[in-house]
Scaffold this motif. Structure first.
Motif, PDB file in Angstrom:
ATOM      1  N   ALA A   1       0.829  -1.204   0.000  1.00 49.33           N
ATOM      2  CA  ALA A   1       0.000   0.000   0.000  1.00 49.33           C
ATOM      3  C   ALA A   1       0.866   1.258   0.000  1.00 49.33           C
ATOM      4  CB  ALA A   1      -0.927  -0.004   1.211  1.00 49.33           C
ATOM      5  N   VAL A   2       1.944   1.250   0.774  1.00 52.25           N
ATOM      6  CA  VAL A   2       2.855   2.400   0.816  1.00 52.25           C
ATOM      7  C   VAL A   2       3.489   2.613  -0.552  1.00 52.25           C
ATOM      8  CG1 VAL A   2       4.998   3.313   1.798  1.00 52.25           C
ATOM      9  CG2 VAL A   2       3.301   2.217   3.297  1.00 52.25           C
ATOM     10  N   MET A   3       3.901   1.531  -1.204  1.00 52.79           N
ATOM     11  CA  MET A   3       4.500   1.638  -2.545  1.00 52.79           C
ATOM     12  C   MET A   3       3.488   2.177  -3.547  1.00 52.79           C
ATOM     13  SD  MET A   3       6.736  -1.899  -2.687  1.00 52.79           S
ATOM     14  CE  MET A   3       7.174  -1.630  -4.404  1.00 52.79           C
ATOM     15  N   TRP A   4       2.237   1.686  -3.474  1.00 57.24           N
ATOM     16  CA  TRP A   4       1.164   2.176  -4.367  1.00 57.24           C
ATOM     17  C   TRP A   4       0.950   3.668  -4.163  1.00 57.24           C
ATOM     18  CZ3 TRP A   4      -3.720   4.277  -3.316  1.00 57.24           C
ATOM     19  CH2 TRP A   4      -4.613   4.335  -4.394  1.00 57.24           C
ATOM     20  N   LEU A   5       0.974   4.080  -2.903  1.00 56.72           N
ATOM     21  CA  LEU A   5       0.766   5.482  -2.559  1.00 56.72           C
ATOM     22  C   LEU A   5       1.831   6.371  -3.199  1.00 56.72           C
ATOM     23  CD1 LEU A   5      -0.923   7.415  -0.730  1.00 56.72           C
ATOM     24  CD2 LEU A   5       0.702   6.911   1.103  1.00 56.72           C
ATOM     25  N   TRP A   6       3.092   5.931  -3.143  1.00 55.11           N
ATOM     26  CA  TRP A   6       4.186   6.747  -3.659  1.00 55.11           C
ATOM     27  C   TRP A   6       4.328   6.657  -5.173  1.00 55.11           C
ATOM     28  CZ3 TRP A   6       6.488  10.663  -1.361  1.00 55.11           C
ATOM     29  CH2 TRP A   6       6.324  10.779   0.020  1.00 55.11           C
ATOM     30  N   LYS A   7       3.573   5.752  -5.801  1.00 54.03           N
ATOM     31  CA  LYS A   7       3.564   5.685  -7.266  1.00 54.03           C
ATOM     32  C   LYS A   7       2.455   6.539  -7.874  1.00 54.03           C
ATOM     33  CE  LYS A   7       5.655   1.090  -7.738  1.00 54.03           C
ATOM     34  NZ  LYS A   7       5.419  -0.336  -8.123  1.00 54.03           N
ATOM     35  N   LEU A   8       1.588   7.098  -7.022  1.00 52.52           N
ATOM     36  CA  LEU A   8       0.507   7.942  -7.534  1.00 52.52           C
ATOM     37  C   LEU A   8       1.076   9.196  -8.180  1.00 52.52           C
ATOM     38  CD1 LEU A   8      -2.068   7.785  -4.572  1.00 52.52           C
ATOM     39  CD2 LEU A   8      -2.191   6.560  -6.751  1.00 52.52           C
ATOM     40  N   ASP A   9       0.423   9.637  -9.239  1.00 53.24           N
ATOM     41  CA  ASP A   9       0.825  10.868  -9.913  1.00 53.24           C
ATOM     42  C   ASP A   9      -0.005  12.038  -9.398  1.00 53.24           C
ATOM     43  OD1 ASP A   9       2.693   9.595 -11.568  1.00 53.24           O
ATOM     44  OD2 ASP A   9       1.092   8.965 -12.938  1.00 53.24           O
ATOM     45  N   LEU A  10       0.619  13.213  -9.423  1.00 55.82           N
ATOM     46  CA  LEU A  10      -0.111  14.432  -9.087  1.00 55.82           C
ATOM     47  C   LEU A  10      -1.051  14.753 -10.242  1.00 55.82           C
ATOM     48  CD1 LEU A  10      -0.507  16.788  -7.115  1.00 55.82           C
ATOM     49  CD2 LEU A  10       1.308  17.992  -8.338  1.00 55.82           C
ATOM     50  N   MET A  11      -2.345  14.813  -9.955  1.00 56.87           N
ATOM     51  CA  MET A  11      -3.343  15.047 -11.005  1.00 56.87           C
ATOM     52  C   MET A  11      -3.918  16.443 -10.891  1.00 56.87           C
ATOM     53  SD  MET A  11      -5.504  11.505 -10.830  1.00 56.87           S
ATOM     54  CE  MET A  11      -4.745   9.904 -11.153  1.00 56.87           C
ATOM     55  N   THR A  12      -4.612  16.853 -11.927  1.00 53.55           N
ATOM     56  CA  THR A  12      -5.371  18.100 -11.854  1.00 53.55           C
ATOM     57  C   THR A  12      -6.569  17.879 -10.947  1.00 53.55           C
ATOM     58  OG1 THR A  12      -6.602  17.431 -13.826  1.00 53.55           O
ATOM     59  CG2 THR A  12      -4.673  18.840 -14.149  1.00 53.55           C
ATOM     60  N   ALA A  13      -7.199  18.955 -10.556  1.00 54.97           N
ATOM     61  CA  ALA A  13      -8.332  18.868  -9.633  1.00 54.97           C
ATOM     62  C   ALA A  13      -9.393  17.919 -10.158  1.00 54.97           C
ATOM     63  CB  ALA A  13      -8.933  20.257  -9.422  1.00 54.97           C
ATOM     64  N   ALA A  14      -9.916  17.099  -9.247  1.00 51.33           N
ATOM     65  CA  ALA A  14     -10.974  16.154  -9.611  1.00 51.33           C
ATOM     66  C   ALA A  14     -12.293  16.897  -9.785  1.00 51.33           C
ATOM     67  CB  ALA A  14     -11.095  15.086  -8.536  1.00 51.33           C
ATOM     68  N   SER A  15     -13.306  16.180 -10.240  1.00 46.84           N
ATOM     69  CA  SER A  15     -14.625  16.801 -10.401  1.00 46.84           C
ATOM     70  C   SER A  15     -15.253  17.043  -9.035  1.00 46.84           C
ATOM     71  CB  SER A  15     -15.525  15.885 -11.234  1.00 46.84           C
ATOM     72  OG  SER A  15     -15.870  14.728 -10.476  1.00 46.84           O
ATOM     73  N   HIS A  16     -16.347  17.814  -9.019  1.00 51.32           N
ATOM     74  CA  HIS A  16     -17.019  18.145  -7.765  1.00 51.32           C
ATOM     75  C   HIS A  16     -17.614  16.913  -7.102  1.00 51.32           C
ATOM     76  CE1 HIS A  16     -16.427  22.370  -8.389  1.00 51.32           C
ATOM     77  NE2 HIS A  16     -17.056  22.360  -9.551  1.00 51.32           N
ATOM     78  N   THR A  17     -17.858  15.874  -7.864  1.00 52.50           N
ATOM     79  CA  THR A  17     -18.507  14.678  -7.310  1.00 52.50           C
ATOM     80  C   THR A  17     -17.528  13.556  -6.980  1.00 52.50           C
ATOM     81  OG1 THR A  17     -18.894  13.799  -9.542  1.00 52.50           O
ATOM     82  CG2 THR A  17     -20.633  15.180  -8.580  1.00 52.50           C
ATOM     83  N   SER A  18     -16.251  13.739  -7.297  1.00 56.28           N
ATOM     84  CA  SER A  18     -15.275  12.660  -7.108  1.00 56.28           C
ATOM     85  C   SER A  18     -15.167  12.205  -5.660  1.00 56.28           C
ATOM     86  CB  SER A  18     -13.895  13.098  -7.610  1.00 56.28           C
ATOM     87  OG  SER A  18     -13.908  13.308  -8.997  1.00 56.28           O
ATOM     88  N   SER A  19     -15.134  13.167  -4.730  1.00 54.14           N
ATOM     89  CA  SER A  19     -15.009  12.808  -3.309  1.00 54.14           C
ATOM     90  C   SER A  19     -16.201  11.985  -2.849  1.00 54.14           C
ATOM     91  CB  SER A  19     -14.880  14.065  -2.456  1.00 54.14           C
ATOM     92  OG  SER A  19     -13.711  14.767  -2.796  1.00 54.14           O
ATOM     93  N   ALA A  20     -17.408  12.422  -3.216  1.00 57.21           N
ATOM     94  CA  ALA A  20     -18.623  11.695  -2.832  1.00 57.21           C
ATOM     95  C   ALA A  20     -18.639  10.291  -3.438  1.00 57.21           C
ATOM     96  CB  ALA A  20     -19.859  12.478  -3.269  1.00 57.21           C
ATOM     97  N   GLU A  21     -18.211  10.195  -4.683  1.00 55.90           N
ATOM     98  CA  GLU A  21     -18.180   8.882  -5.338  1.00 55.90           C
ATOM     99  C   GLU A  21     -17.191   7.947  -4.644  1.00 55.90           C
ATOM    100  OE1 GLU A  21     -17.221   9.910  -9.324  1.00 55.90           O
ATOM    101  OE2 GLU A  21     -19.222  10.685  -9.791  1.00 55.90           O
ATOM    102  N   ALA A  22     -16.031   8.493  -4.228  1.00 59.70           N
ATOM    103  CA  ALA A  22     -15.034   7.679  -3.532  1.00 59.70           C
ATOM    104  C   ALA A  22     -15.546   7.221  -2.173  1.00 59.70           C
ATOM    105  CB  ALA A  22     -13.739   8.473  -3.378  1.00 59.70           C
ATOM    106  N   LEU A  23     -16.247   8.111  -1.470  1.00 57.88           N
ATOM    107  CA  LEU A  23     -16.824   7.751  -0.169  1.00 57.88           C
ATOM    108  C   LEU A  23     -17.897   6.680  -0.321  1.00 57.88           C
ATOM    109  CD1 LEU A  23     -17.101  11.282   1.485  1.00 57.88           C
ATOM    110  CD2 LEU A  23     -15.684   9.389   2.286  1.00 57.88           C
ATOM    111  N   LEU A  24     -18.748   6.825  -1.322  1.00 55.25           N
ATOM    112  CA  LEU A  24     -19.786   5.816  -1.573  1.00 55.25           C
ATOM    113  C   LEU A  24     -19.150   4.470  -1.905  1.00 55.25           C
ATOM    114  CD1 LEU A  24     -22.355   7.922  -3.622  1.00 55.25           C
ATOM    115  CD2 LEU A  24     -22.706   6.963  -1.339  1.00 55.25           C
ATOM    116  N   GLU A  25     -18.078   4.500  -2.676  1.00 56.24           N
ATOM    117  CA  GLU A  25     -17.384   3.258  -3.015  1.00 56.24           C
ATOM    118  C   GLU A  25     -16.781   2.625  -1.758  1.00 56.24           C
ATOM    119  OE1 GLU A  25     -16.075   0.154  -5.318  1.00 56.24           O
ATOM    120  OE2 GLU A  25     -17.421   1.800  -5.889  1.00 56.24           O
ATOM    121  N   ALA A  26     -16.227   3.450  -0.876  1.00 57.14           N
ATOM    122  CA  ALA A  26     -15.664   2.940   0.386  1.00 57.14           C
ATOM    123  C   ALA A  26     -16.739   2.286   1.238  1.00 57.14           C
ATOM    124  CB  ALA A  26     -14.980   4.064   1.144  1.00 57.14           C
TER     125      ALA A  26
END
Length: 206
Positions: A174-199
């Protein structure tokens, strides 16, 4: 460190079991100044034989008065016990507000999903976030049963499809996956809600 802290916390509970409460201490170093109802007078009357004989302490909670009779040695014993309890509480608070606990608090659930929303973070902030998340994975997630990571983005990213049992290997992954993430442009307004629903869709998650 966790075991040491837990041991100290048990010592505090031991002190509580030994009744280092104000009521218990007062009962050990004195006696309550009593009032009783006198029928002939039709009112409560306090005993006066102790007036001036003993130092007195009035409890703010209920207004009860205690006549203090203990010798200095006994009072100093309770002072030592109370100072020891205070020191243990201080150490506990220092532990609770140190390292990853300072940012995330103490994770008490056995199965969790951490939702990552980096928003419009600059590269430096992005790296700081990943460092903090790495700390919580190593220091706290290693103490629970299952976990997962989900990143809020235009295209939702998951470390694993479902929460995964904790082990040295999975935390390192998980730590390795975290450090392989790329810096992205701002997500959409609904991305956070969608991620929470998925969780929350993971039935194992606390």
């Amino acid at each position: 460190q966790l075991l040491t802290s837990s041991s100290k916390w048990l010592q505090i509970y031991g002190l509580k079991r030994n009744k280092l409460s104000l009521s218990h201490i007062l009962s050990q170093i004195g006696f309550q100044h009593r009032k009783d109802y006198v029928t002939t007078l039709g009112k409560l009357v306090a005993s006066r034989y102790a007036d001036g004989l003993f130092p007195q302490y009035k409890r703010a909670q209920d207004g009860s008065v205690y006549n203090l009779t203990a010798k200095k040695e006994l009072i100093l014993h309770f002072v030592d016990c109370l100072m020891g309890a205070i020191e243990l509480y201080k150490q506990r608070m220092e532990w609770l507000t140190s390292e990853s606990r300072q940012i995330f608090g103490v994770i008490q659930e056995r199965c969790i999903v951490i939702v990552l929303d980096f928003g419009t973070a600059a590269q430096t902030e992005f790296d700081l976030c990943r460092h903090a998340l790495s700390m919580v994975l190593v220091e706290q997630v290693t103490q629970i049963a299952k976990f997962n990571l989900i990143r809020a983005a235009l295209n939702l990213m998951k470390w694993q499809q479902q929460s995964t049992p904790v082990s040295q290997h999975t935390v390192k992954s998980a730590v390795m996956w975290l450090w392989k993430l790329d810096l992205m442009t701002a997500a959409s307004h609904t991305s956070s809600a969608e991620a929470l629903l998925e969780a929350m869709s993971d039935e194992a998650v606390s």
